[in-house]
Design an enzyme around this catalytic site. Structure first.
Site, PDB file in Angstrom:
ATOM      1  N   HIS A 162       0.842  -1.207   0.000  1.00  0.00           N
ATOM      2  CA  HIS A 162       0.000   0.000   0.000  1.00  0.00           C
ATOM      3  C   HIS A 162       0.866   1.242   0.000  1.00  0.00           C
ATOM      4  CE1 HIS A 162       1.062  -0.173   4.274  1.00  0.00           C
ATOM      5  NE2 HIS A 162       0.636   1.069   4.406  1.00  0.00           N
ATOM      6  N   GLN A 196       0.482   5.809   0.653  1.00  0.00           N
ATOM      7  CA  GLN A 196      -0.332   6.833   1.290  1.00  0.00           C
ATOM      8  C   GLN A 196      -0.378   8.059   0.398  1.00  0.00           C
ATOM      9  OE1 GLN A 196      -0.171   7.358   5.540  1.00  0.00           O
ATOM     10  NE2 GLN A 196       1.511   5.890   5.674  1.00  0.00           N
TER      11      GLN A 196
HETATM   12  O1  LIG Z   1       1.019   6.384   8.689  1.00  0.00           O
HETATM   13  P1  LIG Z   1       1.936   5.284   9.114  1.00  0.00           P
HETATM   14  O2  LIG Z   1       2.360   4.385   7.989  1.00  0.00           O
HETATM   15  O3  LIG Z   1       1.402   4.495  10.282  1.00  0.00           O
HETATM   16  O4  LIG Z   1       3.223   6.030   9.675  1.00  0.00           O
HETATM   17  C1  LIG Z   1       4.471   6.061   9.058  1.00  0.00           C
HETATM   18  O5  LIG Z   1       4.515   7.022   8.004  1.00  0.00           O
HETATM   19  C2  LIG Z   1       4.263   8.380   8.369  1.00  0.00           C
HETATM   20  C3  LIG Z   1       4.437   9.253   7.161  1.00  0.00           C
HETATM   21  O6  LIG Z   1       5.731   9.196   6.604  1.00  0.00           O
HETATM   22  C4  LIG Z   1       5.197   8.828   9.526  1.00  0.00           C
HETATM   23  O7  LIG Z   1       4.778  10.092   9.985  1.00  0.00           O
HETATM   24  C5  LIG Z   1       5.180   7.828  10.682  1.00  0.00           C
HETATM   25  O8  LIG Z   1       6.156   8.204  11.632  1.00  0.00           O
HETATM   26  C6  LIG Z   1       5.471   6.423  10.150  1.00  0.00           C
HETATM   27  O9  LIG Z   1       5.438   5.492  11.196  1.00  0.00           O
END
Ligand SMILES: O=P(O)(O)O[C@H]1O[C@H](CO)[C@@H](O)[C@H](O)[C@H]1O
Ligand SMILES: O=P(O)(O)O[C@H]1O[C@H](CO)[C@@H](O)[C@H](O)[C@H]1O
Lengths: 350, 350
Positions: free
Chosen positions: B164, B166
């Site tokens: 996945h 984001q």
């Molecule tokens: O949203 P997630 O995957 O849980 O979180 C991850 O990615 C984010 C965005 O880079 C960071 O801020 C978090 O520290 C990390 O653990």
């Protein structure tokens, strides 16, 4: 979705020292964590073959003296060498390289591998501070930048738990101090006062981000802190531009506040608190002279990775690397938590 | 000390996109490593209760559809919320905060938790690319910046091994793209051509940093790479400024080169190669329009942490945080190692 939002709502804050912003999202503290956890920092057993011990032979074949306080030696695997040929001249604005000369040293803080700053006596820490000043004096005559830094804990890439720091001196002014040099200079030209002196004055009035205050120093969580429990040490009397400007009172008081802050750090998650820390002051080199950088104020920075416990860190990854740093608790919340930590080390209480 | 120095001597290189330098110290590859090692990326067993699976109920109580390709949903713990009150106006130049609105989404690449980009078919990856374009189109109408990024592997803070990415969209232009916007604009004003087009032209002649070249894209290790095996994807035909400018050929070819690059990455250390990756193109928002940012060229960046093996990463700590990034092998050496990696995935050969 309506989350209960603690203290403050999401916003961005500006770091005037680095001309950068940080995203503050306090509601994110509610997020559960099921990702990677770290080995608790205290689980590293002392190694009897540790090459940093007094009298030990290092991988270079060199033998350490039976030192009883601090001990400085050249890094056996330096990232910066003194004598290297210059790269060929760059012929294109998009392919620019430049010569880099330097030297890397390692400094043991104490002969005992289990000793860390919060467990050392103030006199022992003062010996460390004095040696930092000596190193800066010697290396600063030749090099433009002398970076004193400590990587503490395996999580911070530290390959040896013996209490030590590193000193990397270079012929060039690295990115971070270059940006701070520019931002402080621009502020000074505009407002005729050092940026960090103005900042300090306001923080002493506001008080909400102050963690510890002693006779000569303040430890605070900067308004623009990026790491969860990031702190900054600022001198409250006079305007030292470099470590070499510190008075005897400032040096002893620095040793004291370092011990106090580190006790609170260790008590926060009941572990030997990992971090990278270091000092930033006016650039050095052959043409530098005391008082030549009125826009600078010497300061130390602590950058600790832990977020929720001894084993859960803040990952600075995708969004942070590609877009902007993000934090999950406000700097004011972090300062309050640190203030509330005991002043006696948890190990001393047993 | 005289170390045998491979290929090139230590020097600094300039990154014109970020106005930053990196210290390159190739002789440092000889350093032994006795510090922290990571869990090998393949050791994560698939979780039958995985909340990202088709039909699973997430912690918010929402149930995923039985999706068969990509699936996008709002992040249940977003760092950016849409509706939050603005912070009070800032009254001091050193205490500046500002409103930040936004939205965070999660996008599953595939219904199968064990699937990763190098194992997916080109058609499956193309579905991901197409959905990225849709997301950018939709969110870009409202938001100034839409950051698409993938954190892959537990070492990169990824809390769920299901494939996945984001998407975080914000009302503000974050630091990294803000600096790239400025640097590319300055170059364009000075040379009347997009910086990355000039850069691409030179790299296509020099060839030494190219890893893969296909009909529409090149994957190369940038001259100024910071992470050991950092790469950049650049479109070789036309001048797309944003993902929404991509032609059908460019989209399919992007899916192909992503698969090819990721196979090489996995083969390098025989593991599911961790990284953070993402796309940078011209800013979006209500006033943005196709062709309005001739100084920009769309590109993807891969930032992988591993240095020596599946379990030894490069730590960006003390010196890197406080002074300047440092790398242990040259970008040319990294490109050569990646070029030499097999084009067939090591798992496919069994
Ligand atoms: O949203 P997630 O995957 O849980 O979180 C991850 O990615 C984010 C965005 O880079 C960071 O801020 C978090 O520290 C990390 O653990
Ligand atoms: O010299 P050390 O402690 O072995 O190495 C550590 O600190 C250096 C300076 O921050 C980093 O470049 C290394 O990645 C890290 O592992």
């Amino acid at each position: 979705m309506d989350l209960p939002i603690p203290a403050e709502h999401q916003h961005v804050r500006y770091n005037p020292l680095k001309d950068e912003w940080v995203l503050v999202s306090p509601h994110r503290c509610l997020r559960p964590w099921s990702g990677q956890t770290e080995t608790a920092p205290d689980d590293q057993p002392p190694d009897p073959l540790n090459p940093l011990l007094p009298g030990a032979t290092r991988s270079s074949g060199q033998r350490n003296p039976v030192y009883t306080s601090t001990y400085v030696f050249p890094n056996d695997f330096p990232a910066l060498l003194e004598r290297v040929p210059d790269p060929p001249p760059s012929d294109h604005p998009l392919f620019r390289s430049s010569a880099a000369k330097g030297t890397c040293r390692v400094m043991c803080f104490h002969p005992d591998s289990t000793m860390t700053i919060p467990l050392m006596t103030v006199d022992e820490i003062l010996a460390v501070v004095n040696e930092w000043v000596n190193q800066l004096k010697e290396l600063g005559r030749k090099y433009t930048w002398v970076q004193i830094f400590e990587n503490k804990g395996a999580i911070m890439g530290c390959s040896n738990p013996h209490p030590h720091c590193q000193i990397w001196a270079s012929s060039y002014l690295p990115n971070e101090p270059r940006v701070k040099e520019r931002c402080q200079k621009e502020y000074f030209i505009k407002f005729k006062r050092p940026m960090l002196l103005d900042y300090l004055k306001e923080e002493m009035i506001k008080k909400e981000r102050i963690v510890i205050l002693n006779a000569e120093w303040v430890a605070l969580v900067p308004y623009w802190a990026v790491w969860p429990y990031e702190t900054m040490l600022l001198p409250i009397n006079g305007k030292p531009q470099r470590m070499t400007d510190l008075t005897d009172e400032q040096k002893r008081s620095l040793a004291e506040i370092m011990k106090q802050l580190n006790i609170k750090y260790d008590n926060l998650f009941k572990c030997s608190f990992p971090y990278s820390m270091g000092f930033h002051g006016a650039p050095t080199g052959p043409s530098a002279a005391p008082g030549d950088s009125p826009h600078w104020l010497l300061h130390a920075i602590y950058l600790p990775p832990l977020l929720r416990s001894a084993t859960v860190k803040k990952f600075m990854v995708g969004y942070e690397m590609l877009a902007q740093s993000q934090r999950d608790l406000t700097p004011e919340q972090a300062a309050q938590k640190l203030r509330e930590c005991d002043d006696v080390h948890y190990k001393a209480k047993k």
